[in-house]
Design a protein around this motif. Sequence first.
Motif, PDB file in Angstrom:
ATOM      1  N   GLY A 433       0.775  -1.228   0.000  1.00 42.97           N
ATOM      2  CA  GLY A 433       0.000   0.000   0.000  1.00 42.97           C
ATOM      3  C   GLY A 433       0.805   1.276   0.000  1.00 42.97           C
ATOM      4  O   GLY A 433       0.239   2.370  -0.129  1.00 42.97           O
ATOM      5  N   LYS A 434       2.127   1.192   0.113  1.00 43.02           N
ATOM      6  CA  LYS A 434       2.934   2.396   0.146  1.00 43.02           C
ATOM      7  C   LYS A 434       3.211   2.908  -1.267  1.00 43.02           C
ATOM      8  O   LYS A 434       3.517   2.138  -2.168  1.00 43.02           O
ATOM      9  CB  LYS A 434       4.252   2.151   0.876  1.00 43.02           C
ATOM     10  CG  LYS A 434       4.082   1.946   2.382  1.00 43.02           C
ATOM     11  CD  LYS A 434       5.419   1.919   3.108  1.00 43.02           C
ATOM     12  CE  LYS A 434       5.210   1.851   4.623  1.00 43.02           C
ATOM     13  NZ  LYS A 434       6.503   1.867   5.348  1.00 43.02           N
ATOM     14  N   VAL A 435       3.107   4.228  -1.428  1.00 38.46           N
ATOM     15  CA  VAL A 435       3.359   4.882  -2.708  1.00 38.46           C
ATOM     16  C   VAL A 435       4.448   5.933  -2.499  1.00 38.46           C
ATOM     17  O   VAL A 435       4.376   6.722  -1.561  1.00 38.46           O
ATOM     18  CB  VAL A 435       2.092   5.558  -3.268  1.00 38.46           C
ATOM     19  CG1 VAL A 435       2.401   6.254  -4.591  1.00 38.46           C
ATOM     20  CG2 VAL A 435       0.979   4.544  -3.453  1.00 38.46           C
ATOM     21  N   PHE A 436       5.437   5.929  -3.398  1.00 34.93           N
ATOM     22  CA  PHE A 436       6.542   6.870  -3.309  1.00 34.93           C
ATOM     23  C   PHE A 436       6.578   7.723  -4.573  1.00 34.93           C
ATOM     24  O   PHE A 436       6.472   7.197  -5.687  1.00 34.93           O
ATOM     25  CB  PHE A 436       7.876   6.137  -3.160  1.00 34.93           C
ATOM     26  CG  PHE A 436       8.005   5.360  -1.879  1.00 34.93           C
ATOM     27  CD1 PHE A 436       8.613   5.923  -0.767  1.00 34.93           C
ATOM     28  CD2 PHE A 436       7.509   4.061  -1.778  1.00 34.93           C
ATOM     29  CE1 PHE A 436       8.740   5.209   0.413  1.00 34.93           C
ATOM     30  CE2 PHE A 436       7.628   3.336  -0.607  1.00 34.93           C
ATOM     31  CZ  PHE A 436       8.238   3.906   0.502  1.00 34.93           C
ATOM     32  N   GLN A 462       7.042   8.334 -12.586  1.00 35.10           N
ATOM     33  CA  GLN A 462       6.646   9.402 -11.664  1.00 35.10           C
ATOM     34  C   GLN A 462       6.492   8.901 -10.229  1.00 35.10           C
ATOM     35  O   GLN A 462       6.874   9.572  -9.272  1.00 35.10           O
ATOM     36  CB  GLN A 462       5.317  10.016 -12.129  1.00 35.10           C
ATOM     37  CG  GLN A 462       5.388  10.582 -13.552  1.00 35.10           C
ATOM     38  CD  GLN A 462       4.026  10.604 -14.213  1.00 35.10           C
ATOM     39  OE1 GLN A 462       3.407   9.570 -14.421  1.00 35.10           O
ATOM     40  NE2 GLN A 462       3.563  11.803 -14.550  1.00 35.10           N
ATOM     41  N   LYS A 463       5.898   7.719 -10.097  1.00 44.92           N
ATOM     42  CA  LYS A 463       5.667   7.158  -8.769  1.00 44.92           C
ATOM     43  C   LYS A 463       5.945   5.654  -8.792  1.00 44.92           C
ATOM     44  O   LYS A 463       5.905   5.018  -9.845  1.00 44.92           O
ATOM     45  CB  LYS A 463       4.220   7.403  -8.309  1.00 44.92           C
ATOM     46  CG  LYS A 463       3.881   8.866  -8.077  1.00 44.92           C
ATOM     47  CD  LYS A 463       2.435   9.029  -7.612  1.00 44.92           C
ATOM     48  CE  LYS A 463       2.091  10.511  -7.415  1.00 44.92           C
ATOM     49  NZ  LYS A 463       0.685  10.678  -6.983  1.00 44.92           N
ATOM     50  N   LEU A 464       6.207   5.130  -7.611  1.00 43.17           N
ATOM     51  CA  LEU A 464       6.446   3.697  -7.426  1.00 43.17           C
ATOM     52  C   LEU A 464       5.658   3.252  -6.210  1.00 43.17           C
ATOM     53  O   LEU A 464       5.620   3.970  -5.197  1.00 43.17           O
ATOM     54  CB  LEU A 464       7.942   3.444  -7.239  1.00 43.17           C
ATOM     55  CG  LEU A 464       8.443   2.010  -7.026  1.00 43.17           C
ATOM     56  CD1 LEU A 464       9.865   1.875  -7.564  1.00 43.17           C
ATOM     57  CD2 LEU A 464       8.440   1.639  -5.540  1.00 43.17           C
ATOM     58  N   SER A 465       5.019   2.086  -6.301  1.00 44.41           N
ATOM     59  CA  SER A 465       4.266   1.578  -5.154  1.00 44.41           C
ATOM     60  C   SER A 465       4.426   0.070  -5.058  1.00 44.41           C
ATOM     61  O   SER A 465       4.920  -0.591  -5.981  1.00 44.41           O
ATOM     62  CB  SER A 465       2.781   1.942  -5.272  1.00 44.41           C
ATOM     63  OG  SER A 465       2.144   1.144  -6.253  1.00 44.41           O
ATOM     64  N   GLU A 545      12.812   7.260   7.810  1.00 40.99           N
ATOM     65  CA  GLU A 545      11.783   8.281   7.574  1.00 40.99           C
ATOM     66  C   GLU A 545      11.069   8.072   6.243  1.00 40.99           C
ATOM     67  O   GLU A 545      10.725   9.034   5.536  1.00 40.99           O
ATOM     68  CB  GLU A 545      12.400   9.687   7.646  1.00 40.99           C
ATOM     69  CG  GLU A 545      13.027   9.996   8.995  1.00 40.99           C
ATOM     70  CD  GLU A 545      13.610  11.397   9.064  1.00 40.99           C
ATOM     71  OE1 GLU A 545      13.453  12.143   8.075  1.00 40.99           O
ATOM     72  OE2 GLU A 545      14.210  11.737  10.090  1.00 40.99           O
ATOM     73  N   ASP A 546      10.821   6.808   5.907  1.00 38.27           N
ATOM     74  CA  ASP A 546      10.013   6.464   4.729  1.00 38.27           C
ATOM     75  C   ASP A 546      10.552   7.085   3.447  1.00 38.27           C
ATOM     76  O   ASP A 546       9.789   7.598   2.618  1.00 38.27           O
ATOM     77  CB  ASP A 546       8.549   6.879   4.933  1.00 38.27           C
ATOM     78  CG  ASP A 546       7.813   5.888   5.822  1.00 38.27           C
ATOM     79  OD1 ASP A 546       8.109   4.680   5.703  1.00 38.27           O
ATOM     80  OD2 ASP A 546       6.957   6.315   6.609  1.00 38.27           O
ATOM     81  N   GLU A 547      11.842   7.042   3.279  1.00 37.49           N
ATOM     82  CA  GLU A 547      12.462   7.445   2.023  1.00 37.49           C
ATOM     83  C   GLU A 547      13.131   6.228   1.386  1.00 37.49           C
ATOM     84  O   GLU A 547      13.512   5.283   2.079  1.00 37.49           O
ATOM     85  CB  GLU A 547      13.499   8.551   2.244  1.00 37.49           C
ATOM     86  CG  GLU A 547      12.911   9.870   2.690  1.00 37.49           C
ATOM     87  CD  GLU A 547      13.965  10.959   2.781  1.00 37.49           C
ATOM     88  OE1 GLU A 547      15.084  10.740   2.261  1.00 37.49           O
ATOM     89  OE2 GLU A 547      13.684  12.010   3.372  1.00 37.49           O
ATOM     90  N   ILE A 548      13.236   6.267   0.079  1.00 41.39           N
ATOM     91  CA  ILE A 548      13.944   5.209  -0.633  1.00 41.39           C
ATOM     92  C   ILE A 548      14.954   5.843  -1.588  1.00 41.39           C
ATOM     93  O   ILE A 548      14.772   6.967  -2.052  1.00 41.39           O
ATOM     94  CB  ILE A 548      12.990   4.292  -1.433  1.00 41.39           C
ATOM     95  CG1 ILE A 548      12.152   5.095  -2.436  1.00 41.39           C
ATOM     96  CG2 ILE A 548      12.119   3.470  -0.512  1.00 41.39           C
ATOM     97  CD1 ILE A 548      11.255   4.234  -3.325  1.00 41.39           C
ATOM     98  N   LEU A 549      16.019   5.118  -1.821  1.00 45.44           N
ATOM     99  CA  LEU A 549      17.009   5.489  -2.824  1.00 45.44           C
ATOM    100  C   LEU A 549      17.049   4.372  -3.857  1.00 45.44           C
ATOM    101  O   LEU A 549      17.108   3.190  -3.497  1.00 45.44           O
ATOM    102  CB  LEU A 549      18.379   5.694  -2.186  1.00 45.44           C
ATOM    103  CG  LEU A 549      19.524   6.130  -3.113  1.00 45.44           C
ATOM    104  CD1 LEU A 549      20.479   7.067  -2.384  1.00 45.44           C
ATOM    105  CD2 LEU A 549      20.302   4.922  -3.646  1.00 45.44           C
ATOM    106  N   LEU A 606       7.578   9.002   0.503  1.00 46.81           N
ATOM    107  CA  LEU A 606       6.251   8.454   0.769  1.00 46.81           C
ATOM    108  C   LEU A 606       5.207   9.553   0.641  1.00 46.81           C
ATOM    109  O   LEU A 606       5.331  10.631   1.232  1.00 46.81           O
ATOM    110  CB  LEU A 606       6.205   7.848   2.166  1.00 46.81           C
ATOM    111  CG  LEU A 606       4.929   7.097   2.529  1.00 46.81           C
ATOM    112  CD1 LEU A 606       4.798   5.837   1.679  1.00 46.81           C
ATOM    113  CD2 LEU A 606       4.925   6.735   4.015  1.00 46.81           C
ATOM    114  N   VAL A 607       4.151   9.246  -0.151  1.00 47.76           N
ATOM    115  CA  VAL A 607       3.134  10.276  -0.370  1.00 47.76           C
ATOM    116  C   VAL A 607       1.745   9.844   0.057  1.00 47.76           C
ATOM    117  O   VAL A 607       0.977  10.658   0.575  1.00 47.76           O
ATOM    118  CB  VAL A 607       3.099  10.713  -1.851  1.00 47.76           C
ATOM    119  CG1 VAL A 607       4.364  11.490  -2.194  1.00 47.76           C
ATOM    120  CG2 VAL A 607       2.929   9.546  -2.783  1.00 47.76           C
ATOM    121  N   MET A 608       1.359   8.570  -0.174  1.00 52.21           N
ATOM    122  CA  MET A 608      -0.023   8.198   0.104  1.00 52.21           C
ATOM    123  C   MET A 608      -0.179   6.698  -0.014  1.00 52.21           C
ATOM    124  O   MET A 608       0.668   6.007  -0.580  1.00 52.21           O
ATOM    125  CB  MET A 608      -0.962   8.870  -0.903  1.00 52.21           C
ATOM    126  CG  MET A 608      -0.667   8.529  -2.365  1.00 52.21           C
ATOM    127  SD  MET A 608      -1.874   9.198  -3.516  1.00 52.21           S
ATOM    128  CE  MET A 608      -3.276   8.157  -3.145  1.00 52.21           C
TER     129      MET A 608
END
Length: 642
Positions: A433-436, A462-465, A545-549, A606-608
């Motif tokens: 369920g996580k969207v980045f 644009q986004k990855l989930s 902190e919910d970041e990805i590289l 992380l956005v939504m």
Amino acid sequence: MAKEQIAVAELITNIILGKTDGASRVDFFPQKQKFPFDKPYEQPFPRATPESQGISSDMLADLLRDLDTSNYTDMHHFMVLRNGKVICEANFAPYRSRIWHVTHSMCKSITGMAIGLLVEKGKLSLDENIYDIFQKNLGTFTKIFRPKVTVENLLTMTSGITFNESGIVSGNDWLTSYMNSSITGNPGENFLYNSLNTYVLSAIVTERTGQTLTEYLEPRLFAPLGITRYFWETCPKGITKGGWGLFLCTEDMAKLGQLYLQKGKWNGEQIIPEFWVEVSTAKHKESIEGTFGYGYQLWMEARPGSFEFNGMLGQNVIVYPDMNMVVVTNAGNNELFQDCVMLNIIRKHFPLDFHPADVLPENPCAHSLLNRLTAELEKGTRAPQTLPALRKGGWKKNPSGLRRSSNARTNTWNYVKELPAPDPNQFTRQLNGKVFELSPQSIGLFPLFIQVFHNNMTEGVQKLSFTCEKGDFFVNFLEAGEWHNIPVGLGKFKESWLTLHEESYLIAASGEFTTDENGTAVLKLDFTFLEECVRRKINIFFLPEDEILIRWYETPGKGMIMEGLESITEEISNNFLYGAFKGAGGLDLLHKVMEQTIEPVSHGYLVMPAEEVTEETDPITEDSSATTAPEQITNDTLKTTE
């Protein structure tokens, strides 16, 4: 600069700046077809034990092991015929049998066959001047000041015309650009490999018959040989590319080699004129250093009398008339041309003084071990080799148990600390369920190789989930406003379709949760384009902190693209972008920037939750004769990414 040089410089500049959408001057139109699983496979070769055809099973097993473990080969398919019978066939996971594979320049030899048919019918002469054939494409200046360039010059790669492969990004009318380009030297003298020579041969077929090259060859070559599963791309003007762009199954490639081994005969019918087989397989020109000469759209091989249909990165049909043998390869090697590690391995196992027996005593034990080896290669269960770190970023051991191509070693690290891998089930639940949102958003799912060769340029992800559904794990990418939901096998490959701009590509995706040397959790993804030579590899590092590289790779990738970049340094040096770098390192800095473009790094925030991520199903179907490796999910559960 010539307009094609400007176009190349602009394309590279746009790629560096992340402006891949609209980067090409060539109009895009979708043409890549889905692989036709529903078409029956026709006229397969009979199978036989190696010993019954005078070859040792042990010898073939040693050859396969050498190809599999070499640091410079990434084998996809391999086949050996003797006396018209298949005595060895291997598919290297996740690639499987009877799915077509891009052939690159191997198909030039097929275009040469069409020219032979025209010559036999009296519709074409080898000494005809191409400027007479295409007068309507000539400018006024060209009509006056132009030496004679013959059809034979095209066949032997001695036209001297400067409009080459790089020119295909300069506009839609390749034929007119070619006909009005300058000439270096005297036509017929110097060997200068140029794929546009073959493209013009294809255009000659259309000019003389009113049919595309594909249409002309269908009833004359493909249908008689039972070749039903193929696809050949065209240029924007509808001319079959001729020198590249053909997708063909490995066993169908073998049919073409066997046809030439039989002097053009098939099932008692003369398909290609015997005189044409003989003249095209004779050496006409010395070729590049490390090779053995060139015929008519064919390369000579090291063994006397042998020859080869050769395509870059490992697409080959090698014909050994004295041994009545054909060897076929598909690969994604980290080398371009005929003088390469893979072919030298094959030459080592079939040295000049090797002469097979008519028949050998059956050796059930050796044959059983060969069969077990090929099964392990196809299933991906062959034990990995314990190797030193031969290149930067090499490994000491492979904790996942997955077979990796040698090229993958550049994208991994040494497991010095022996850190435990994250629990996959727990990690997928945490990710569900996580969207980045990604930054930058210029990096696409298609590797640069595919974008350039098929003119299908990315808009960027644009986004990855991440989602989990009914026990399946999905990695989802939002590109060009559309979600692509890719099922990822953990410890195995899962197949699906990836469709961008109405072109569908069959991919196999695997994933592995692990940690780097600093204890950071990592998801390592391998997206293998099963019809192509390339893979997209992605390492996702999960930061606090919910970041990805995200580190993006393609194999073969940086080495091949940088090699191509070296060849157009002069064009780039006159481009405005180079001028901006002159005071800060010039081309050295430009090369570093290009390397970062080929192997980019992006961040995700992380956005939504992933309510907007939707899935559709589009089962992959195939005939019952095709082999499906056990690690693949069943066809009725395969997910589409359309």
